[in-house]
Design an enzyme around this catalytic site. Structure first.
Site, PDB file in Angstrom:
ATOM      1  N   LYS A   1       0.844  -1.203   0.000  1.00 34.87           N
ATOM      2  CA  LYS A   1       0.000   0.000   0.000  1.00 34.87           C
ATOM      3  C   LYS A   1       0.878   1.253   0.000  1.00 34.87           C
ATOM      4  O   LYS A   1       2.103   1.167   0.023  1.00 34.87           O
ATOM      5  CB  LYS A   1      -0.935  -0.022   1.207  1.00 34.87           C
ATOM      6  CG  LYS A   1      -1.513  -1.390   1.542  1.00 34.87           C
ATOM      7  CD  LYS A   1      -2.448  -1.950   0.494  1.00 34.87           C
ATOM      8  CE  LYS A   1      -2.953  -3.311   0.960  1.00 34.87           C
ATOM      9  NZ  LYS A   1      -3.920  -3.944   0.151  1.00 34.87           N
TER      10      LYS A   1
HETATM   11  C1  LIG Z   1      -4.524  -5.168   1.163  1.00 36.88           C
HETATM   12  C2  LIG Z   1      -5.971  -5.234   1.345  1.00 36.88           C
HETATM   13  C3  LIG Z   1      -6.540  -5.795   2.492  1.00 36.88           C
HETATM   14  C4  LIG Z   1      -5.722  -6.503   3.546  1.00 36.88           C
HETATM   15  O1  LIG Z   1      -4.790  -5.671   4.182  1.00 36.88           O
HETATM   16  P1  LIG Z   1      -3.760  -6.332   5.224  1.00 36.88           P
HETATM   17  O2  LIG Z   1      -3.230  -5.137   5.958  1.00 36.88           O
HETATM   18  O3  LIG Z   1      -2.720  -7.022   4.426  1.00 36.88           O
HETATM   19  O4  LIG Z   1      -4.515  -7.247   6.098  1.00 36.88           O
HETATM   20  C5  LIG Z   1      -7.914  -5.759   2.635  1.00 36.88           C
HETATM   21  N1  LIG Z   1      -8.698  -5.217   1.687  1.00 36.88           N
HETATM   22  C6  LIG Z   1      -8.194  -4.676   0.567  1.00 36.88           C
HETATM   23  C7  LIG Z   1      -9.121  -4.070  -0.446  1.00 36.88           C
HETATM   24  C8  LIG Z   1      -6.810  -4.678   0.341  1.00 36.88           C
HETATM   25  O5  LIG Z   1      -6.323  -4.185  -0.793  1.00 36.88           O
END
Ligand SMILES: *Cc1c(COP(=O)(O)O)cnc(C)c1O
Length: 409
Positions: free
Chosen positions: A194
């Site tokens: 992210k």
């Molecule tokens: C990356 C992501 C998650 C999960 O995030 P984590 O921090 O890895 O648990 C959940 N929903 C969406 C839409 C994502 O892109």
């Protein structure tokens, strides 16, 4: 910190990655300071990170946890969802969105998405409602803001809880406000994929004090007094365990990194938006290619930059991915579709997941026909031009496929 460039050139020629976090000496120093302080588990830096996130997002309260998946699970719990309840979610999302529904024994019901944004809309959610629907998880996919006001109005009318999965959307805006900041419940991710990273990590934003208090207790085993407060107290504190909780704590080492990253957020977003504009310009004339763009009501942080190969694009998605890889460019298939994964396969009338009778045609097309191109802070404009040139060359080198349907877009 980038790997040693000399070591990289000694091996195979460097491949342009699809994503690379922007971390530097300041993050390293902040992490070291947390270690030297002796307080490495959840403590004062987590509390400070929570205050800083609330300020940046315009949120009433922020509960920092170990991942966005944990935040989504806590959102399901505090919203009171459980067995017998249906929760509408997009299939076109990372699998964690649908999994969170199952963690509390509820059933995910998949909604289709709008082709322009890849996001659910009030209309696609409405088409997925069942008599048992109690909540909706709406995703700001890849950082592209949802059109949330009509979704809020629908949920209010139907008495549904709304959770925003803003995992990818920190710093994106909706009608001038930070995405998720004014939500009843919104979840963010700080995974390195992210925009802003703490290694692993997440946050739950809420405007209800009782939900915030319960989420804080649940992330720490259901304890009535947090370990940090107990430690700081000068009196004997005997804690109670009020309900079955979890260990969803973030460490202070991670929060120290997050505090530095949060100060960089505006720079991170500005750089992405500059590079996205270069892509949009360079790819505008490629035949058969549809390029992501801001919706009329908001701005994307461009965590992911995606293109759709329409029916008139010559060649398949995998051919394009292979072409890019031969040119030393790492790209990715588009967003996955949960309803096509074995964990959810069956859809239809299987009790543990469902899809609308009309199917999920837009989801099916987007998951098969989109590609995510490299976009990260330290990419240069000429890197972007090189990727765009490779996409253009792929379109020109592949003979157009004769097909019955070249016209529907
Ligand atoms: C990356 C992501 C998650 C999960 O995030 P984590 O921090 O890895 O648990 C959940 N929903 C969406 C839409 C994502 O892109």
């Amino acid at each position: 910190m980038s790997p040693d460039p000399a070591a990289a050139t000694a091996a195979a020629p460097a491949v342009l990655p699809v994503m690379r976090p922007w971390l530097g000496e300041e993050e390293a120093a902040a992490a070291a300071a947390a270690v030297r302080s002796g307080w490495v588990a959840q403590g004062p830096r987590v509390a400070e990170f929570e205050r800083a996130l609330s300020a940046r997002l315009g949120a009433a309260d922020t509960v920092v946890v170990s991942s966005c998946t944990a935040a989504l699970h806590l959102a399901m719990v505090v919203a009171g969802l459980g067995p017998g309840d249906d929760v509408v979610v997009p299939s076109l999302s990372f699998i964690a969105t649908a999994n969170a529904v199952r963690y509390v024994g509820a059933r995910p019901v998949f909604a289709d998405v709008d082709p322009a944004t890849q996001n659910v809309t009030a209309a696609t959610i409405e088409a997925a409602l069942t008599p048992d629907t109690r909540a909706v998880i709406a995703v700001d996919q890849g950082g592209m803001p949802l059109d949330v006001d009509p979704i809020r109005a629908l949920c209010l009318r139907r008495g549904l809880e709304l959770v925003q999965d803003s995992a990818c959307a920190i710093g994106s805006t909706y009608r001038g406000r930070a995405v998720g900041g004014d939500a009843a419940l919104a979840a963010y991710s700080f995974h390195p994929r992210k925009l802003l990273t703490t290694g692993e990590g997440g946050a739950l934003v809420t405007n209800r004090p009782e939900w915030a208090a319960r989420a804080r207790r649940l992330r720490e085993h259901g304890m009535s007094v947090s370990a940090a407060d107990r430690h700081a107290s000068s009196r004997i504190v005997i804690e109670d365990y009020v309900e079955t909780g979890f260990n969803y704590r973030m460490t202070d080492v991670q929060a120290a990194i997050g505090l530095v990253q949060l100060r960089r957020l505006d720079d991170l977003i500005a750089r992405r938006r500059t590079l996205a504009a270069v892509y949009q310009q360079a790819l505008a004339a490629v035949p058969g290619l549809r390029v992501c763009a801001d919706p009329p009501y908001g701005t994307s942080n461009y965590q992911s930059f995606w293109v759709e190969l329409t029916d008139s694009f010559p060649g398949t998605r995998n051919e394009l991915l292979e072409h890019l890889l031969r040119d030393g460019i790492s790209a990715r298939r588009g967003i996955m579709a949960a309803h096509r994964e074995p964990a959810y396969d069956g859809g239809g009338d299987r009790r543990d997941s469902a899809s609308p009778r009309a199917g999920l045609p837009v989801t099916d097309r987007l998951t098969d026909r989109t590609v995510i191109l490299p976009l990260f802070h330290e990419m240069t404009e000429s890197d972007v031009e090189r990727v765009a040139g490779s996409v253009r060359a792929a379109a020109e080198s592949t003979p157009a496929r004769p097909g019955p349907d070249q016209s529907h877009r």
